[in-house]
Enzyme design. Structure first.
Site, PDB file in Angstrom:
ATOM      1  NE  ARG A 127      -4.269  -1.581   1.979  1.00  0.00           N
ATOM      2  CZ  ARG A 127      -5.237  -1.732   2.876  1.00  0.00           C
ATOM      3  NH1 ARG A 127      -5.066  -1.358   4.120  1.00  0.00           N
ATOM      4  NH2 ARG A 127      -6.398  -2.258   2.512  1.00  0.00           N
ATOM      5  CE  LYS A 145     -17.644 -14.234   8.502  1.00  0.00           C
ATOM      6  NZ  LYS A 145     -17.142 -13.188   9.361  1.00  0.00           N
ATOM      7  N   GLY A 181      -6.308  -7.886   0.474  1.00  0.00           N
ATOM      8  CA  GLY A 181      -6.411  -8.726   1.663  1.00  0.00           C
ATOM      9  C   GLY A 181      -5.517  -9.939   1.564  1.00  0.00           C
ATOM     10  N   GLY A 215     -11.981  -5.005   1.470  1.00  0.00           N
ATOM     11  CA  GLY A 215     -13.414  -4.699   1.498  1.00  0.00           C
ATOM     12  C   GLY A 215     -13.817  -3.707   0.420  1.00  0.00           C
TER      13      GLY A 215
END
Ligand code: 3PG
Ligand code: MG
Length: 395
Positions: free
Chosen positions: A35, A197, A354, A377
């Site tokens: 980043r 998930k 991520g 996200g």
């Protein structure tokens, strides 16, 4: 949207929102600086124009004001190295010392502000707080794609106080690459969805069903799909309340003619540990006391063939618990195939941020895929079709 290219920063103090929410180890060393490196082009352009840069970011999720753990002071030295010049530091992001330091910045100089989230006002999107921050710069640049899904003071609310709101290079590239995958993909288009998930990925999977030829499902979320098909998952992770939804996804995929690939075998463990006993078990037949922590070797072979024949690849989420070296083979095999598809088949490959981005970067493949997103996200929400507040504020 105004872009960095179209703006002359000479003599201007650019207040640049970056996403320097980077992982730090217990010695406060940065373990993945993707980043930070991503912002070099934006910062360099401003400085080369003869402007100065005030960097603002959050780090982590501090709950009660300033703490050493979440201080951005830990980034001062690494940033000085990356940008090849000393970086000044304001130990409070607002207040007199920040005002004085910002006002005294000379062209070519960089100032880093302390963690914005040391003020609750940041996450609340407080207007007065945003206005105080805005006073530090002449022009606002938003290059924090990773935080663009947050309607926070520095990422969105602050925009109203500037005539010049500039879209940074990171922001621009992220949007262009996501658009390319969603709207201009060359076929066959394969989406690889992993992670623990299914609930995190439902909306994006549903949207992708209208766009992809192949959907590969791996990682912990596999086991919810196995339950949907009536298989046995032993002690593997799952979301029983999402089983119906998993069924619906599989039905929709069939209706839309999408080929769905799920693991045919799993590398299982007798406990959640790198040192666990291991055995490869066929999907749907995992005995009690065992849990799937990676895809199996046969699965990896099947997935590889599909990926390597693709012209567009989107990958989001690891195939297993790759943080445990004994259960990283599946994720690494996928990383290998994505590189092969890119280099040998000319595919455009976009790695969602991520964990999948860390997996690709840790394997040293960051430069061998088409693009590694800095958003986790944020990328998911963008691809789900949501308007990101940080992007809307630039328009
Ligand atoms: C991220 O890493 O997801 C971004 O920096 C946003 O941070 P957040 O999820 O704590 O808002
Ligand atoms: Mg997040």
């Amino acid at each position: 949207m105004k872009t960095v290219d179209s703006y002359n920063f000479a003599g201007k103090r650019a207040l640049v929102r970056v996403d320097f929410n980077v992982p730090l180890n217990e010695r406060f060393e940065i373990t993945d600086d993707t980043r930070i490196k991503a912002t070099i082009p934006t910062i360099t352009k401003i400085l080369n124009d003869g402007g100065s840069v005030i960097l603002m970011s959050h780090l982590g999720r501090p709950k009660d004001g300033p703490t050493d753990k979440y201080s951005l002071k830990h980034l001062v030295t690494p940033l000085s190295v990356v940008f090849g010049r000393p970086v000044k530091f304001a130990d409070d992001c607002i207040g007199q010392s920040a005002i004085d330091l910002a006002a005294s910045l000379q062209s070519g100089e960089i100032l880093l502000l302390e963690n914005l989230r040391f003020y609750k006002e940041e996450e609340k999107g407080n207007v007065e707080f945003a206005e105080k921050l805005s006073k530090l710069g002449d022009v606002w640049v938003n290059d924090a794609f990773g935080t663009a899904h947050r309607a926070h003071a520095s990422t969105a609310v602050i925009g109203q106080f500037f005539e010049d709101r500039i879209c940074g290079y990171v922001m621009q590239a992220e949007i262009e690459n996501a658009q390319r995958v969603l709207e201009n993909s060359e076929r066959p288009f394969t989406a690889i969805m992993g992670g623990s998930k299914v609930s995190d990925k439902i909306l994006i999977i549903e949207r992708l069903l209208d766009k992809v030829d192949n959907l590969i499902i791996g990682g912990g979320m596999t086991y919810t799909f196995v339950l949907a098909e009536g298989g046995k998952i032993g002690n593997s992770i799952s979301e029983p309340d999402k089983v119906e939804l998993a069924k619906e996804i599989l039905i929709k995929a069939k209706e839309k003619g999408v080929n769905v690939y799920m693991p045919v075998d799993n590398l299982c463990a007798d406990k959640f540990s790198n040192d666990a006993e291991r055995q490869v078990v066929a999907s749907g037949a995992i005995p009690d006391g065992w849990q799937g922590l990676d895809i199996g070797p046969e699965t990896a072979e099947i997935f590889k063939k599909v990926i390597e024949a693709s012209k567009t690849v989107l990958w989001n989420g690891p195939m297993g618990v790759f943080e445990f070296p004994n259960f990283a083979a599946g994720t690494n095999a996928i990383a290998d195939s994505v590189v092969k598809a890119t280099e040998e088949n000319g595919a455009f490959s976009l790695i969602g941020g991520g964990d999948s981005a860390s997996a690709v970067n840790n394997a040293g493949y960051g430069d061998r895929v088409s693009y590694v997103s800095t958003g986790g996200g944020a990328l998911l929400e963008y691809m789900e079709g949501k308007v990101l507040p940080g992007v809307a504020a630039l328009q």
